[in-house]
Design a protein around this motif. Structure first.
Motif, mmCIF file in Angstrom:
data_model
loop_
_atom_site.group_PDB
_atom_site.id
_atom_site.type_symbol
_atom_site.label_atom_id
_atom_site.label_comp_id
_atom_site.label_asym_id
_atom_site.label_seq_id
_atom_site.Cartn_x
_atom_site.Cartn_y
_atom_site.Cartn_z
ATOM 1 N N GLU A 131 -8.785 10.175 -4.997
ATOM 2 C CA GLU A 131 -8.568 11.471 -4.351
ATOM 3 C C GLU A 131 -7.534 12.296 -5.102
ATOM 4 N N LYS A 132 -6.537 11.618 -5.663
ATOM 5 C CA LYS A 132 -5.449 12.293 -6.370
ATOM 6 C C LYS A 132 -5.691 12.385 -7.879
ATOM 7 N N GLY A 133 -6.792 11.807 -8.371
ATOM 8 C CA GLY A 133 -7.075 11.836 -9.799
ATOM 9 C C GLY A 133 -6.243 10.858 -10.603
ATOM 10 N N VAL A 134 -5.870 9.737 -9.990
ATOM 11 C CA VAL A 134 -5.017 8.739 -10.649
ATOM 12 C C VAL A 134 -5.737 7.390 -10.633
ATOM 13 N N ASP A 135 -5.816 6.756 -11.804
ATOM 14 C CA ASP A 135 -6.462 5.452 -11.920
ATOM 15 C C ASP A 135 -5.484 4.327 -11.580
ATOM 16 N N ILE A 136 -6.015 3.243 -11.056
ATOM 17 C CA ILE A 136 -5.220 2.038 -10.820
ATOM 18 C C ILE A 136 -5.414 1.089 -11.998
ATOM 19 N N ILE A 137 -4.299 0.640 -12.571
ATOM 20 C CA ILE A 137 -4.327 -0.327 -13.658
ATOM 21 C C ILE A 137 -4.168 -1.726 -13.060
ATOM 22 N N MET A 138 -5.135 -2.576 -13.333
ATOM 23 C CA MET A 138 -5.134 -3.935 -12.809
ATOM 24 C C MET A 138 -4.097 -4.777 -13.541
ATOM 25 N N HIS A 139 -3.607 -5.811 -12.850
ATOM 26 C CA HIS A 139 -2.690 -6.763 -13.479
ATOM 27 C C HIS A 139 -3.183 -8.173 -13.243
ATOM 28 N N HIS A 140 -3.288 -8.950 -14.336
ATOM 29 C CA HIS A 140 -3.656 -10.360 -14.272
ATOM 30 C C HIS A 140 -2.561 -11.181 -14.928
ATOM 31 N N GLU A 141 -1.664 -11.756 -14.135
ATOM 32 C CA GLU A 141 -0.700 -12.711 -14.671
ATOM 33 C C GLU A 141 -1.313 -14.097 -14.550
ATOM 34 N N THR A 142 -1.559 -14.710 -15.686
ATOM 35 C CA THR A 142 -2.227 -16.015 -15.680
ATOM 36 C C THR A 142 -1.255 -17.171 -15.512
ATOM 37 N N SER A 143 0.053 -16.936 -15.674
ATOM 38 C CA SER A 143 1.080 -17.972 -15.749
ATOM 39 C C SER A 143 0.737 -19.016 -16.806
ATOM 40 N N ALA A 144 -0.024 -18.580 -17.821
ATOM 41 C CA ALA A 144 -0.448 -19.430 -18.945
ATOM 42 C C ALA A 144 -1.355 -20.576 -18.514
ATOM 43 N N ALA A 145 -1.923 -20.478 -17.304
ATOM 44 C CA ALA A 145 -2.890 -21.474 -16.820
ATOM 45 C C ALA A 145 -4.273 -21.019 -17.265
ATOM 46 N N THR A 146 -4.628 -21.369 -18.475
ATOM 47 C CA THR A 146 -5.787 -20.757 -19.124
ATOM 48 C C THR A 146 -7.115 -21.142 -18.482
ATOM 49 N N GLU A 147 -7.229 -22.357 -17.993
ATOM 50 C CA GLU A 147 -8.504 -22.778 -17.420
ATOM 51 C C GLU A 147 -8.800 -22.032 -16.124
ATOM 52 N N THR A 148 -7.759 -21.808 -15.323
ATOM 53 C CA THR A 148 -7.946 -21.033 -14.090
ATOM 54 C C THR A 148 -8.415 -19.628 -14.417
ATOM 55 N N TYR A 149 -7.771 -18.993 -15.389
ATOM 56 C CA TYR A 149 -8.131 -17.610 -15.725
ATOM 57 C C TYR A 149 -9.536 -17.544 -16.320
ATOM 58 N N THR A 185 0.836 -1.201 0.000
ATOM 59 C CA THR A 185 0.000 0.000 0.000
ATOM 60 C C THR A 185 0.873 1.254 0.000
ATOM 61 N N GLU A 186 1.913 1.258 0.823
ATOM 62 C CA GLU A 186 2.786 2.426 0.929
ATOM 63 C C GLU A 186 3.512 2.706 -0.389
ATOM 64 N N ASN A 187 4.045 1.669 -1.019
ATOM 65 C CA ASN A 187 4.785 1.861 -2.265
ATOM 66 C C ASN A 187 3.869 2.352 -3.381
ATOM 67 N N VAL A 188 2.679 1.778 -3.486
ATOM 68 C CA VAL A 188 1.753 2.197 -4.529
ATOM 69 C C VAL A 188 1.316 3.637 -4.306
ATOM 70 N N LYS A 189 1.109 4.035 -3.063
ATOM 71 C CA LYS A 189 0.753 5.431 -2.789
ATOM 72 C C LYS A 189 1.867 6.372 -3.230
ATOM 73 N N ASN A 190 3.095 5.943 -3.087
ATOM 74 C CA ASN A 190 4.222 6.751 -3.540
ATOM 75 C C ASN A 190 4.141 6.991 -5.050
ATOM 76 N N PHE A 191 3.814 5.926 -5.806
ATOM 77 C CA PHE A 191 3.646 6.083 -7.256
ATOM 78 C C PHE A 191 2.444 6.962 -7.584
ATOM 79 N N ILE A 192 1.371 6.831 -6.818
ATOM 80 C CA ILE A 192 0.192 7.674 -7.036
ATOM 81 C C ILE A 192 0.549 9.143 -6.834
ATOM 82 N N ASP A 193 1.260 9.449 -5.773
ATOM 83 C CA ASP A 193 1.655 10.837 -5.508
ATOM 84 C C ASP A 193 2.509 11.392 -6.640
#
Length: 705
Positions: free
Chosen positions: A407-425, A347-355
């Motif tokens: 609050e800061k006007g910055v969107d969060i970009i989601m990340h989905h690493e599937t590890s190529a396990a297609t059925e799980t995803y 949380t702390e590191n991501v807030k740093n990038f948001i700022d």
């Protein structure tokens, strides 16, 4: 979105019987330079020929299919009839390299029927543009054929000279090879079959992947690719080095004894040949995207092109890690108190990038390593069920991060690493996209690192083509745009599904951080601009300021100057562009950071001012809304002096040009950070000479006064 009028005029309809088979069936580009001829031989073998300015570019080349448990489509055809049309259309990109696109072509459609039992039907459609051609096979609904299992497609491209060729191997699993530059007769793809730096690779024969670009002795430029890849296998091109011939070779599977299975009616992807007299026109061509169907999603204004930062580069440097240090117990990831303390997605590191992003006109933050499962994400055979796309690690508070970002006007970009396990995803997609919708996240970066599960499938076969495309089509229902990594090739589907915004599909920036072969050489991106970039937007992650990063990896570096890293924001197109370096490296260099703050990501016009494949390129783009221009110029390992005319600027308008250029002693290896910044006033009549260092570049902000 504006809707533009499409004018379709039927010029002629020819009914032909077997006695008329010697008739020539032709279509000529609107400007008359490119001509396609089609016919069948006395044996009924379909073939075509392409001419440019009266010169044969593609000599007699045969077309056909090899089927399982059915006679092949290769001969015994007659031409029942043909149709020619003229098409003129203007359509609007919701986001892109330009605002509006001209889609003007001549069309030839040939209706074939077997003259022997079982008398099946096949149509072949050509579209002839001023800058190339596209053609595809159409399998119409018919009584004697309801389904096909295709063993291979035999589409030939018979070349007339030994072209200088810029190519990567026809790998069924990955596009992350360095480009080779050889004569076509010297292509040797199989020597790359065992590549130490690649997570997975399979190169079964001497074939190349597309786009593959060629330069002829007379200055003619060709690039071969495909468009509208849907429910079909990706195409590689087998190289006949002796006869200078290419032939389609589809990506297969170990799980089936066919490469494509389809029910009729259906169309194949378009096979494309871009044909220009110079390199810049290859980049300005819209042939690939024009061959795709119009927008099927309607209003996609919920996606906003943006720059972004994020928790990513630091993991490649080894500063932090994707995993938290949990253990799998009773089928669940459990915090046993043994966390290693290097987890990046806190949380702390991501807030740093948001700022940082909020202060610097950067709209988003990517967070990789936020969810459980990274401890077993690669190298394990039991990857199915490992990743959970909604459960966070203990030190990442997604509610707080999203709240803080808003609050800061910055969107969060989601990340989905599937590890190529297609059925799980696939099982978790609805839940994962619904979570994004709940938090108002509109962009996801997906990843497919590793060998595909189920075993026996390859990244570029029909199974995975459907996985990638279906994931993006489903994402649109949740107002989610997809930036795919380890993807199938870009084939212009962004026109039909504008939420397919960008993708990797090449050897990216991260190879500079960990490849054992020295990373990407200075020639890499001047080749990419005329090969991979012709297919569509690239998430290359530019903007590395700490070129040497000796404090993390003494044996690795980025092989460009700082000026080139800035220029890449204009040269390598994507509607999302990452400021990839660490916050502390940007804060230590506020002057070059200003260019990243200023540069646009969504364009009204694009002008390719000069370039030679593999050597250099200069591109200027006009930003939508503001009308400001930005210019980027890059070179290979050779220094360049390039004269630039600014006659593309508006008349009677002065601009402040902020020039970020290589200093006199700059060099990609010896002195990569040497940068000069200059401010001058320019207008439409201005002519400047750009002095690019070895591996260098130049970036210019051109702001209206």
């Amino acid at each position: 979105m504006k809707i533009y009028l499409s004018i379709l005029s039927i010029l002629c309809l020819l009914s032909c019987n077997s006695s008329e088979e010697k008739r020539e069936f032709k279509a000529v580009s609107p400007d008359g330079t490119i001509e396609v001829s089609f016919n069948v031989t006395q044996e009924g073998k379909p073939y075509y020929l392409v001419m440019n300015n009266k010169n044969v570019v593609i000599d007699t080349s045969y077309l056909g299919f090899e089927f399982k448990d059915a006679p092949n489509f290769e001969k015994n055809f007659i031409i029942k009839k043909s149709l020619t049309e003229t098409h003129k259309e203007t359509w609007q990109m919701p986001w892109g390299e330009q605002d509006t696109v001209q889609n003007n072509y001549k069309k030839l459609k040939v209706f074939l029927q077997e003259k022997v039992s079982p008398e099946r039907f096949l149509n072949i459609v050509f579209r002839v543009y001023d800058d190339g051609i596209g053609f595809r096979y159409e399998f119409p609904k018919q009584a004697r054929l309801s389904e096909v299992e295709i063993l291979d497609e035999h589409t030939q491209f018979n070349l007339t000279q030994d072209y200088k060729t810029f190519w990567i191997p026809g790998d069924w699993d990955i596009y992350e090879h360095l480009y080779s530059t050889t004569k076509l007769s010297k292509v040797d793809a199989v020597k790359y079959a065992e590549h130490v730096n690649l997570a997975q690779t399979y190169i079964p024969e001497n074939a190349v992947n597309t786009p593959v670009t060629m330069v002829g002795e007379n200055g003619m430029h060709l690039s071969f690719h495909e468009a509208a890849l849907l429910d079909y296998s990706g195409m590689t091109l087998k190289v006949d080095t002796e006869n200078l011939k290419l032939e389609s070779n589809l990506v297969g599977s170990k799980n089936t004894d066919y490469k494509v299975k389809r029910s009729l009616p259906f169309n194949t992807p378009w096979r494309t040949i871009q044909i220009t007299d110079n390199a810049p026109d290859l980049i300005e061509s819209n042939l690939i995207v024009n061959l795709n169907e119009p927008n099927k999603l309607g209003d996609v204004s919920w996606f906003k092109p943006m720059k972004y930062t994020g928790v990513w580069w630091e993991m490649h440097l080894g500063k932090s890690s994707w995993d938290y240090g949990m253990e799998m117990k009773d089928g669940k990831w459990t915090d046993t108190g043994k966390a290693h303390g290097k987890h990046g997605a806190t949380t702390e590191n991501v807030k740093n990038f948001i700022d940082f992003s909020a202060r610097n006109n950067i709209g988003g933050v990517l967070v990789e390593g936020w969810n459980t499962g990274w401890e077993r994400w690669i190298g394990f055979e039991d990857r199915e069920g490992v990743f959970d796309f909604v459960t966070t690690y203990p030190d990442y508070d997604i509610d707080e991060v999203v709240r803080y970002g808003k609050e800061k006007g910055v969107d969060i970009i989601m990340h989905h690493e599937t590890s190529a396990a297609t059925e799980t995803y696939e099982k978790q997609q609805d839940t994962a996209y619904a979570l994004m919708q709940k938090y108002g996240m509109h962009v996801v970066k997906s990843g497919y690192v590793g060998k595909i599960l189920p075993k026996g499938e390859y990244h570029h076969g029909q199974y995975m083509v459907n996985q990638y495309n279906n994931a993006a089509i489903k994402a649109a229902k949740y107002e989610v745009a997809v930036n795919a990594h380890e993807p199938i090739k870009a084939t212009g589907l962004r026109r039909t599904y504008p939420n397919i915004i960008s993708r990797e599909g090449l050897r990216g920036q991260e190879f500079n951080a960990w490849a054992e072969d020295g990373g990407n050489p200075p020639e890499h991106l001047p080749i990419v601009a005329f090969t991979r970039m012709l297919a569509g937007p690239i998430d290359f992650t530019p903007g590395i300021f700490n070129i040497k990063f000796d404090e993390y990896k003494k044996d690795n570096q980025v092989n460009t100057t700082l000026a080139q890293q800035l220029a890449l924001y204009v040269v390598i197109y994507s509607p999302i562009q990452m400021a990839a370096d660490l916050v502390e490296h940007y804060e230590a260099n506020p002057e070059p950071l200003q260019f990243i703050k200023d540069v646009g990501v969504d364009w009204e016009k694009t002008k390719v001012l000069n370039g030679e494949v593999g050597e250099y390129v200069t591109i200027a783009r006009k930003e939508r809304v503001t009308g400001n221009w930005f210019l980027g110029s890059i070179t290979d390992e050779n220094p360049r002096d390039l004269e630039i005319k600014f006659d593309f600027l508006d008349s009677n308008q002065d601009y402040e040009a902020i020039i970020y250029k290589d200093a006199k002693n700059a060099h990609w290896n010896d002195n990569p950070l040497a940068l000069d910044i200059e401010k001058i006033i320019i207008n439409k009549s201005t002519i400047l000479t750009l002095n690019l260092a070895e591996g260098g570049g130049c970036a210019i902000s051109i702001i209206k006064k």
